[in-house]
Design a protein around this motif. Sequence first.
Motif, mmCIF file in Angstrom:
data_model
loop_
_atom_site.group_PDB
_atom_site.id
_atom_site.type_symbol
_atom_site.label_atom_id
_atom_site.label_comp_id
_atom_site.label_asym_id
_atom_site.label_seq_id
_atom_site.Cartn_x
_atom_site.Cartn_y
_atom_site.Cartn_z
ATOM 1 N N VAL A 178 -13.562 -19.831 9.198
ATOM 2 C CA VAL A 178 -12.258 -19.186 9.108
ATOM 3 C C VAL A 178 -11.697 -19.058 10.513
ATOM 4 C CG1 VAL A 178 -10.966 -17.203 8.279
ATOM 5 C CG2 VAL A 178 -13.045 -17.904 7.079
ATOM 6 N N TYR A 179 -10.501 -19.599 10.717
ATOM 7 C CA TYR A 179 -9.833 -19.537 12.013
ATOM 8 C C TYR A 179 -8.729 -18.493 11.968
ATOM 9 C CZ TYR A 179 -11.987 -24.125 12.847
ATOM 10 O OH TYR A 179 -12.876 -25.160 13.004
ATOM 11 N N CYS A 180 -8.601 -17.725 13.049
ATOM 12 C CA CYS A 180 -7.489 -16.776 13.194
ATOM 13 C C CYS A 180 -6.634 -17.213 14.371
ATOM 14 C CB CYS A 180 -7.998 -15.354 13.428
ATOM 15 S SG CYS A 180 -6.649 -14.149 13.611
ATOM 16 N N VAL A 181 -5.345 -17.451 14.103
ATOM 17 C CA VAL A 181 -4.408 -17.835 15.151
ATOM 18 C C VAL A 181 -3.051 -17.249 14.802
ATOM 19 C CG1 VAL A 181 -4.014 -20.054 13.996
ATOM 20 C CG2 VAL A 181 -3.310 -19.770 16.374
ATOM 21 N N ALA A 187 -8.923 -21.248 6.303
ATOM 22 C CA ALA A 187 -10.320 -21.511 5.962
ATOM 23 C C ALA A 187 -10.572 -23.005 5.834
ATOM 24 C CB ALA A 187 -10.681 -20.811 4.651
ATOM 25 N N THR A 188 -11.704 -23.451 6.373
ATOM 26 C CA THR A 188 -12.143 -24.825 6.196
ATOM 27 C C THR A 188 -13.600 -24.817 5.737
ATOM 28 O OG1 THR A 188 -12.975 -25.129 8.474
ATOM 29 C CG2 THR A 188 -10.644 -25.587 8.069
ATOM 30 N N GLU A 189 -13.935 -25.830 4.957
ATOM 31 C CA GLU A 189 -15.312 -26.020 4.506
ATOM 32 C C GLU A 189 -15.895 -27.182 5.288
ATOM 33 O OE1 GLU A 189 -16.997 -26.205 0.074
ATOM 34 O OE2 GLU A 189 -16.061 -28.097 0.688
ATOM 35 N N SER A 192 -23.085 -27.724 6.947
ATOM 36 C CA SER A 192 -23.887 -26.820 7.766
ATOM 37 C C SER A 192 -24.755 -27.616 8.728
ATOM 38 C CB SER A 192 -24.775 -25.959 6.864
ATOM 39 O OG SER A 192 -25.771 -25.292 7.633
ATOM 40 N N PRO A 193 -24.909 -27.161 9.986
ATOM 41 C CA PRO A 193 -25.813 -27.856 10.911
ATOM 42 C C PRO A 193 -27.266 -27.828 10.454
ATOM 43 C CG PRO A 193 -25.074 -25.758 11.838
ATOM 44 C CD PRO A 193 -24.248 -26.002 10.609
ATOM 45 N N LEU A 194 -27.595 -26.916 9.540
ATOM 46 C CA LEU A 194 -28.952 -26.864 8.992
ATOM 47 C C LEU A 194 -29.130 -27.808 7.820
ATOM 48 C CD1 LEU A 194 -29.539 -22.998 9.081
ATOM 49 C CD2 LEU A 194 -30.438 -24.723 10.653
ATOM 50 N N HIS A 195 -28.048 -28.421 7.370
ATOM 51 C CA HIS A 195 -28.108 -29.359 6.241
ATOM 52 C C HIS A 195 -27.325 -30.623 6.612
ATOM 53 C CE1 HIS A 195 -29.853 -26.346 3.505
ATOM 54 N NE2 HIS A 195 -29.047 -25.491 4.113
ATOM 55 N N PRO A 196 -27.831 -31.397 7.585
ATOM 56 C CA PRO A 196 -27.070 -32.551 8.082
ATOM 57 C C PRO A 196 -26.855 -33.643 7.047
ATOM 58 C CG PRO A 196 -29.298 -32.535 8.974
ATOM 59 C CD PRO A 196 -29.111 -31.222 8.282
ATOM 60 N N ASP A 197 -27.640 -33.650 5.979
ATOM 61 C CA ASP A 197 -27.493 -34.691 4.960
ATOM 62 C C ASP A 197 -26.519 -34.309 3.854
ATOM 63 O OD1 ASP A 197 -29.407 -36.271 6.272
ATOM 64 O OD2 ASP A 197 -31.055 -35.256 5.238
ATOM 65 N N SER A 198 -25.934 -33.133 3.945
ATOM 66 C CA SER A 198 -24.974 -32.710 2.930
ATOM 67 C C SER A 198 -23.769 -33.643 2.943
ATOM 68 C CB SER A 198 -24.522 -31.270 3.189
ATOM 69 O OG SER A 198 -23.472 -30.919 2.313
ATOM 70 N N PRO A 199 -23.279 -34.071 1.753
ATOM 71 C CA PRO A 199 -22.150 -35.008 1.706
ATOM 72 C C PRO A 199 -20.793 -34.350 1.924
ATOM 73 C CG PRO A 199 -22.825 -34.442 -0.523
ATOM 74 C CD PRO A 199 -23.792 -33.735 0.412
ATOM 75 N N VAL A 200 -20.751 -33.061 2.183
ATOM 76 C CA VAL A 200 -19.484 -32.346 2.303
ATOM 77 C C VAL A 200 -18.712 -32.852 3.528
ATOM 78 C CG1 VAL A 200 -18.408 -30.110 2.707
ATOM 79 C CG2 VAL A 200 -20.354 -30.293 1.158
ATOM 80 N N ARG A 201 -17.433 -33.127 3.330
ATOM 81 C CA ARG A 201 -16.559 -33.478 4.460
ATOM 82 C C ARG A 201 -15.721 -32.253 4.827
ATOM 83 N NH1 ARG A 201 -11.340 -34.313 2.884
ATOM 84 N NH2 ARG A 201 -10.961 -34.526 0.637
ATOM 85 N N GLU A 202 -15.353 -32.177 6.075
ATOM 86 C CA GLU A 202 -14.568 -31.019 6.527
ATOM 87 C C GLU A 202 -13.171 -31.065 5.922
ATOM 88 O OE1 GLU A 202 -13.438 -28.679 10.670
ATOM 89 O OE2 GLU A 202 -14.587 -30.538 10.710
ATOM 90 N N ARG A 203 -12.724 -29.949 5.334
ATOM 91 C CA ARG A 203 -11.421 -29.923 4.683
ATOM 92 C C ARG A 203 -10.921 -28.491 4.564
ATOM 93 N NH1 ARG A 203 -11.856 -29.026 -1.117
ATOM 94 N NH2 ARG A 203 -13.990 -28.471 -1.633
ATOM 95 N N ARG A 204 -9.595 -28.334 4.480
ATOM 96 C CA ARG A 204 -9.015 -27.036 4.221
ATOM 97 C C ARG A 204 -9.365 -26.590 2.816
ATOM 98 N NH1 ARG A 204 -3.921 -25.697 6.052
ATOM 99 N NH2 ARG A 204 -4.008 -23.974 4.557
ATOM 100 N N VAL A 205 -9.643 -25.314 2.640
ATOM 101 C CA VAL A 205 -9.949 -24.761 1.324
ATOM 102 C C VAL A 205 -9.232 -23.422 1.181
ATOM 103 C CG1 VAL A 205 -12.188 -25.901 1.104
ATOM 104 C CG2 VAL A 205 -12.057 -23.646 2.196
ATOM 105 N N PRO A 206 -9.005 -22.968 -0.068
ATOM 106 C CA PRO A 206 -8.432 -21.637 -0.266
ATOM 107 C C PRO A 206 -9.341 -20.567 0.326
ATOM 108 C CG PRO A 206 -8.355 -22.923 -2.301
ATOM 109 C CD PRO A 206 -9.214 -23.688 -1.342
#
Length: 303
Positions: A178-181, A187-189, A192-206
Amino acid sequence: MRLCFLVEEHYRHDGMPNEVVRQLTAWGHQVDVVRPGGSLLRMDGLVRAGAHDAWVLKTVSGGPGLTLLEAAAAAGTTTVNDARSIRGVRDKALAAALGSARGLPLPPTYALARPELLAGVPDSAYPLVVKPADGSSGRGVHLVSSPDRLAALLPELAGEGMLIAQPYVPNSGTDLKVYCVGGELYATERRSPLHPDSPVRERRVPLPAEVARIAARVGEVYGLDLYGVDVLLGPDGPVVVDVNDFPSFRQVPDAAARVARAVLDLARSGGEHPAAAPLPPARPHARPVPVPAQAAAGAGDGA
């Protein structure tokens, strides 16, 4: 306005803050860029009261930039963020103590000066996340599954200085950043650095309403204006696992212009915001209730 940006060599070619500097320059403001890690600096000439309207810090946690920012603050110059607040969140052990004392949902945190002291962490705390107290950008983060895995990790942790250890929060393998500006939350998803094999791509989320309230509270607790919060959605609810001053603001729409406007607003107000409307229900982004950065920082002298 005349501004001074302290930019570490690590961020020399990064979009943030270089795009912000370009935007401010395009708007007609004068921006001096100082690279504290690669310059011979004469302190009595660099830090002069009234030479700049504000100083802005974008450096790695262990770099020399924060010392210069604190010198500017001592000379009466506005800093973005408040220099004492930055010192607090960059020391993750201190940040854990301050945040826990003020009701933020943080995992139990152990601090230790030598890696062999990890042997004293109770077995019930495993799996354990271990990282440097001054780490950033995922550097040196380790997931230790059980106490018998600890011995093999000790040589790698040697020389890291102060460490913190926290019980692993079960999660889906993604972090909510969550960024505050400018008083708004985005919010972005991301993986996790602890799960480098996760297929999740960085994206805006609600942004869930509960997470929005926590993220807004983080700014109040630590006295930050521009910041990022890493949140895990654990089995018992959201958990704050990291706080960053002046993060990348990736996925924030028109990030450079938004950050540039926020820097100008803070420079003009001496680091303080006017009052704003209360936090609304969950939306893709939410507008928190700002708290004067210097007043909040004074409550805890940091983070």
